[in-house]
Design a protein around this motif. Structure first.
Motif, PDB file in Angstrom:
ATOM      1  N   ARG A  29      -7.480  -4.220  15.077  1.00  0.00           N
ATOM      2  CA  ARG A  29      -8.506  -4.120  16.123  1.00  0.00           C
ATOM      3  C   ARG A  29      -8.891  -2.651  16.284  1.00  0.00           C
ATOM      4  N   PRO A  30      -9.984  -2.364  16.961  1.00  0.00           N
ATOM      5  CA  PRO A  30     -10.424  -0.965  17.093  1.00  0.00           C
ATOM      6  C   PRO A  30      -9.351  -0.006  17.613  1.00  0.00           C
ATOM      7  N   ALA A  35      -5.730   4.417  16.404  1.00  0.00           N
ATOM      8  CA  ALA A  35      -4.395   4.992  16.600  1.00  0.00           C
ATOM      9  C   ALA A  35      -3.742   5.363  15.278  1.00  0.00           C
ATOM     10  N   PHE A  36      -3.972   4.574  14.256  1.00  0.00           N
ATOM     11  CA  PHE A  36      -3.298   4.802  12.984  1.00  0.00           C
ATOM     12  C   PHE A  36      -4.231   5.299  11.888  1.00  0.00           C
ATOM     13  N   GLY A  37      -5.497   5.522  12.231  1.00  0.00           N
ATOM     14  CA  GLY A  37      -6.453   6.098  11.287  1.00  0.00           C
ATOM     15  C   GLY A  37      -6.616   5.300  10.008  1.00  0.00           C
ATOM     16  N   GLN A  38      -6.781   4.000  10.163  1.00  0.00           N
ATOM     17  CA  GLN A  38      -6.897   3.126   8.997  1.00  0.00           C
ATOM     18  C   GLN A  38      -8.266   2.469   8.923  1.00  0.00           C
ATOM     19  N   SER A  39      -8.575   2.026   7.726  1.00  0.00           N
ATOM     20  CA  SER A  39      -9.761   1.196   7.560  1.00  0.00           C
ATOM     21  C   SER A  39      -9.375  -0.242   7.890  1.00  0.00           C
ATOM     22  N   LEU A  40     -10.368  -1.058   8.172  1.00  0.00           N
ATOM     23  CA  LEU A  40     -10.118  -2.458   8.478  1.00  0.00           C
ATOM     24  C   LEU A  40      -9.464  -3.168   7.296  1.00  0.00           C
ATOM     25  N   ASP A  41      -9.916  -2.865   6.088  1.00  0.00           N
ATOM     26  CA  ASP A  41      -9.328  -3.505   4.898  1.00  0.00           C
ATOM     27  C   ASP A  41      -7.856  -3.143   4.745  1.00  0.00           C
ATOM     28  N   ALA A  43      -5.832  -2.189   7.114  1.00  0.00           N
ATOM     29  CA  ALA A  43      -5.094  -2.814   8.212  1.00  0.00           C
ATOM     30  C   ALA A  43      -4.858  -4.294   7.944  1.00  0.00           C
ATOM     31  N   ARG A  44      -5.848  -4.970   7.449  1.00  0.00           N
ATOM     32  CA  ARG A  44      -5.681  -6.401   7.143  1.00  0.00           C
ATOM     33  C   ARG A  44      -4.622  -6.608   6.059  1.00  0.00           C
ATOM     34  N   ALA A  45      -4.601  -5.718   5.085  1.00  0.00           N
ATOM     35  CA  ALA A  45      -3.642  -5.842   3.982  1.00  0.00           C
ATOM     36  C   ALA A  45      -2.206  -5.562   4.427  1.00  0.00           C
ATOM     37  N   SER A  46      -2.039  -4.792   5.484  1.00  0.00           N
ATOM     38  CA  SER A  46      -0.692  -4.401   5.917  1.00  0.00           C
ATOM     39  C   SER A  46      -0.301  -5.002   7.267  1.00  0.00           C
ATOM     40  N   LYS A  47      -1.051  -5.969   7.729  1.00  0.00           N
ATOM     41  CA  LYS A  47      -0.848  -6.519   9.074  1.00  0.00           C
ATOM     42  C   LYS A  47       0.554  -7.104   9.274  1.00  0.00           C
ATOM     43  N   VAL A  48       1.065  -7.822   8.311  1.00  0.00           N
ATOM     44  CA  VAL A  48       2.387  -8.438   8.448  1.00  0.00           C
ATOM     45  C   VAL A  48       3.472  -7.368   8.490  1.00  0.00           C
ATOM     46  N   LEU A  49       3.334  -6.352   7.655  1.00  0.00           N
ATOM     47  CA  LEU A  49       4.308  -5.254   7.672  1.00  0.00           C
ATOM     48  C   LEU A  49       4.281  -4.521   9.009  1.00  0.00           C
ATOM     49  N   ALA A  50       3.089  -4.300   9.530  1.00  0.00           N
ATOM     50  CA  ALA A  50       2.953  -3.606  10.810  1.00  0.00           C
ATOM     51  C   ALA A  50       3.584  -4.419  11.938  1.00  0.00           C
ATOM     52  N   ALA A  51       3.409  -5.725  11.914  1.00  0.00           N
ATOM     53  CA  ALA A  51       3.997  -6.571  12.950  1.00  0.00           C
ATOM     54  C   ALA A  51       5.524  -6.472  12.906  1.00  0.00           C
TER      55      ALA A  51
END
Length: 120
Positions: A29-30, A35-41, A43-51
């Motif tokens: 999300r925005p 906060a982490f200076g990422q692109s949406l793509d 972030a989507r690719a790393s969402k499970v790791l981030a959780a």
């Protein structure tokens, strides 16, 4: 001085609850992207790791809150979890972003210094 030490411990705990929310629920999300200076793509690719990472931050917060709940008997618990936060911050600063040193390690180190100062 004990109240100041506990206030810093509480702030570090709240910071880690905030990080949990960013990593588990706002990663793509925005607010999370900023906060982490990422692109949406990315972030989507790393969402499970981030959780997963967010969950660990939640455990750090829970440990600090547990130490506060124990009162004076929680000294060792607070020291342990602040040390964990400091080490995680050092590793994050060395491997991910230098700002993690100031966001995580410095507040944890201040909390440790205040805890030991209050105990002396």
């Amino acid at each position: 001085m004990a109240w100041l030490a506990d206030a810093v411990v509480a702030l570090v705990a709240l910071l880690h609850v905030y990080i949990l929310v960013l990593e588990m629920f706002l990663w793509d999300r925005p607010a999370g992207l900023r906060a982490f200076g990422q692109s949406l793509d990315a972030a989507r690719a790393s969402k499970v790791l981030a959780a997963n990472q967010g969950l660990y931050n939640g455990f750090l917060a829970a440990g600090l809150l547990w130490g506060l709940w124990l009162g004076p008997a929680g000294f060792g618990v607070k020291v342990f979890f602040l040390a964990c936060v400091a080490v995680a911050g050092l590793y994050g600063a060395a491997t991910a972003a230098r700002k993690i040193l100031f966001v995580q390690t410095v507040p944890a180190a201040i909390g440790l210094a205040l805890l030991f100062g209050a105990r002396a």
